[in-house]
Scaffold this active site. Structure first.
Site, PDB file in Angstrom:
ATOM      1  N   ASN A 157      -0.438   1.747  -0.759  1.00  0.00           N
ATOM      2  CA  ASN A 157      -0.013   0.920   0.377  1.00  0.00           C
ATOM      3  C   ASN A 157      -0.404   1.610   1.690  1.00  0.00           C
ATOM      4  OD1 ASN A 157       1.041  -1.267   1.690  1.00  0.00           O
ATOM      5  ND2 ASN A 157       3.116  -1.052   0.867  1.00  0.00           N
ATOM      6  N   HIS A 192      11.458  -2.695   3.290  1.00  0.00           N
ATOM      7  CA  HIS A 192      11.294  -3.304   1.981  1.00  0.00           C
ATOM      8  C   HIS A 192      12.447  -4.249   1.639  1.00  0.00           C
ATOM      9  CE1 HIS A 192       8.177  -0.223   1.151  1.00  0.00           C
ATOM     10  NE2 HIS A 192       7.745  -1.096   0.277  1.00  0.00           N
TER      11      HIS A 192
END
Length: 439
Positions: free
Chosen positions: A318, A349
């Protein structure tokens, strides 16, 4: 998932068309901005229906902040509003939908838009509200000197190439791409006359796109064959725990973690290919003289699978989110930048407890791994056999540490996470604490 794949494949075709028929030499910047924005809005509505209103509300709220807030505070207000709105949406998922993933899960695009909003706000603050000598070299390069127009703003946040799955990119890079300066700027960094060229070459993304589509196909096949056959939940099954020795459980943990990766490889590589197909993502020339199309790449699979340190693994997984965290948090945090960055990552998140177990464990293991590397690595560099032995041991330790750390991220809830760590005897937590105490 079907809508997601359909949209991304259609976006891929639209991206090729966009590059060929609406390239900078065929259309004005305004036309390119308008097309990218309208198609992006259409994709958002097609995929998420009425839930897409959340994307548009957040975008317009922050456009108001960007134009009305004072420059010294623009990044703070934008950050609080964007992260606050995203967190409220995450809360609705856990309390209203009881840990379920919505059939129309709009949180992914909202997370990408939050990254872009805060990135632009920080870079606008750097460009207008700070002196050049106060900035790092990267902050100077990316600083935005003028507030964007509404069309530029909407195009940056909602363009069809990244509205569904990202990745987040820098505002100046995106504007350079729309205006046709993106590739030219990167090519000027190389002395082409010295290489025997009379004029600048014209790099084509087709080869890079085909290569990335091959990776997405392999990832899709692995996802369909492996992921459902090796569920993460099995590692806390009572019968499995009773009958399987500890080392075998560690091995199975590695297998199920590997099986969980292909869906991320698929989504991120396909998103990268879409941007490349539109002509966006050129990053220059490598040491062998080959053209690179990895400016927006979100992962380096080889470096992930061969990582010999926790840091190396995180840096290649990521990638664009890691860059965002560095630019908006780590480089600006007044104290404890590592801890604050992990906490922001967890909050971004979502609010599932498993995320916080993962990121808090990640802080501990990162600090311990750093201590080992700083205190021990130089002893193993004196000979090739010692270096190979060190790399093998650190590869095994890194891969198992990552598996141990990310399991709660998949499990989400408190009970299975505690059960998992108990079955693992909290060994990574204990070893990390001992390392920090000794070193």
């Amino acid at each position: 998932q079907i809508n997601f794949v359909a949209c991304q494949l259609f976006a891929l075709l639209a991206a090729f068309w966009f590059r060929i028929y609406l390239g900078p030499s065929h259309a004005s910047s305004a036309v390119r901005h308008a097309f990218a924005t309208l198609f992006g809005i259409y994709f958002a509505v097609f995929c998420f229906g009425w839930y897409s209103i959340h994307l548009f509300v957040l975008v317009m709220m922050n456009y108001g902040i960007m134009n009305m807030a004072s420059i010294p505070n623009i990044h703070r207000y934008s950050f609080v509003v964007a992260m606050g709105y995203l967190t409220l949406c995450h809360i609705s998922r856990i309390y209203i939908f009881h840990y379920g993933i919505l059939t129309t899960d709009f949180s992914g695009p909202l997370m990408i838009i939050t990254q872009k909003i805060t990135t632009l706000a920080c870079q606008l603050h750097d460009g207008i509200g700070r002196q050049a000598e106060e900035l790092t070299a990267e902050q100077n390069r990316l600083a935005v000197k003028t507030r964007p127009s509404l069309l530029e703003y909407l195009s940056y946040l909602l363009n069809f190439m990244s509205v569904i799955a990202g990745p987040c990119s820098n505002y100046k890079d995106y504007i350079a791409f729309i205006e046709g300066r993106h590739v030219h700027m990167k090519l000027l960094e190389v002395n082409w006359k010295q290489k025997g060229y009379d004029r600048l070459p014209d790099p084509s993304p087709t080869g890079a796109v085909m290569y990335k589509l091959c990776i997405t196909l392999v990832s899709l096949i692995l996802f369909l064959t492996l992921t459902k056959n090796f569920p993460m939940a099995y590692i806390i099954d009572n019968e499995f725990l009773d009958k399987t020795p500890f080392l075998s459980r560690l091995g199975y943990l590695y297998v199920v973690t590997q099986a969980a990766k292909p869906k991320y490889y698929f989504a991120w590589t396909l998103a990268d290919a879409v941007n490349n197909a539109a002509g966006y993502g050129f990053s220059g020339v490598d040491e062998r003289g080959a053209f690179r199309w990895d400016l927006l790449s979100n992962l380096n699979i080889w470096n992930i699978e061969t990582a010999t340190s926790f840091k190396m693994y995180i840096e290649n997984w990521n990638i664009q989110t890691a860059a965002w965290l560095k630019r908006v948090c780590y480089d600006r945090a007044p104290w404890y930048p590592t801890a604050l960055t992990f906490i922001l990552s967890a909050l971004w998140h979502g609010i599932y407890p498993g995320y916080y177990f993962t990121f808090l464990t990640g802080i501990l293991i990162t600090l311990a791994a750093r201590a080992i590397r700083n205190n021990c690595r130089h002893y193993f560099l004196s000979s090739v056999p010692l270096k190979i032995a060190y790399d093998i041991v650190t590869w095994v330790a890194t891969q198992l540490a990552v598996c141990y750390t990310v399991a709660p991220f998949v499990m989400l809830a408190v009970e299975p996470t505690i059960k998992f760590y108990k079955s693992m005897y909290f060994h990574m937590h204990i070893l990390s604490i001992l390392v920090l105490l000794v070193l």
